[in-house]
Design a protein around this motif. Structure first.
Motif: not given
Length: 176
Positions: A22-32, A34-35
């Motif tokens: 879905c072109g998103l997994l690389d944008t999910v940082t540890a901070a994201v 957690a949220q």
């Protein structure tokens, strides 16, 4: 929720799960991560080509926005890094193919994204200040349904952002 070549799911415990490409997994940082691990109550997904943006609304009424590259929605873009003044009391988010509209618990609406595609609601700002029950979207425009049954639109006229031309017919509306 479909996200181009993948999916975003919302569990009953309020956690977002994503699978596929879905072109998103690389944008999910540890901070994201957690949220979005709990307390999410609603989700909106916008994808164009290989880029997706997700807006997760938390129980607290705050939004978590991640992904990027879609019509001014790059996470580095200050338009998406919502100010505290914008990011509170949110109950639902809707997206066109170009912009976002968030309805607050007090019935007001905040918008951002590509101006012509609904990100700039300044022409109807006073009408969106209160009494909005729900916002729906086409690819390039929004329609807000107010408590009094009036419909307020903004965005590209070709996508329905020109309801003022049909003002007399758009009263006593209960659903769109």
């Amino acid at each position: 929720y479909s996200a181009h070549r993948g999916y975003v799911g919302l569990t009953d415990s309020g956690r977002l799960v994503m699978w596929g490409d879905c072109g998103l997994l690389d944008t999910v940082t540890a901070a994201v991560e957690a949220q979005i691990s709990d307390g999410v109550v609603s989700v909106a997904v916008m994808c164009l080509e290989l880029k997706c943006v997700i807006v997760a609304v938390k129980e607290s009424g705050h939004m978590v926005v991640f992904g990027g590259g879609v019509y001014g929605t790059n996470i580095a873009d200050p338009v998406v890094n919502l100010t505290d003044a914008m990011n509170f009391g949110i109950k639902a988010v809707t997206m066109t193919g170009r912009s976002f509209a968030a309805v607050r618990n007090d019935g007001s609406v905040v918008t951002w994204g590509q101006a012509g595609g609904g990100g700039d609601s300044s022409m109807v700002e006073l009408e969106l200040a209160d009494g909005v029950v729900r916002v729906v979207a086409t690819f390039g425009a929004f329609a807000a349904i107010k408590e009094n049954g009036r419909v307020v639109t903004w965005g590209f006229p070709a996508y329905g952002g020109n309801a003022h031309m049909h003002d007399a017919a758009l009263r006593d509306v209960v659903d769109v």
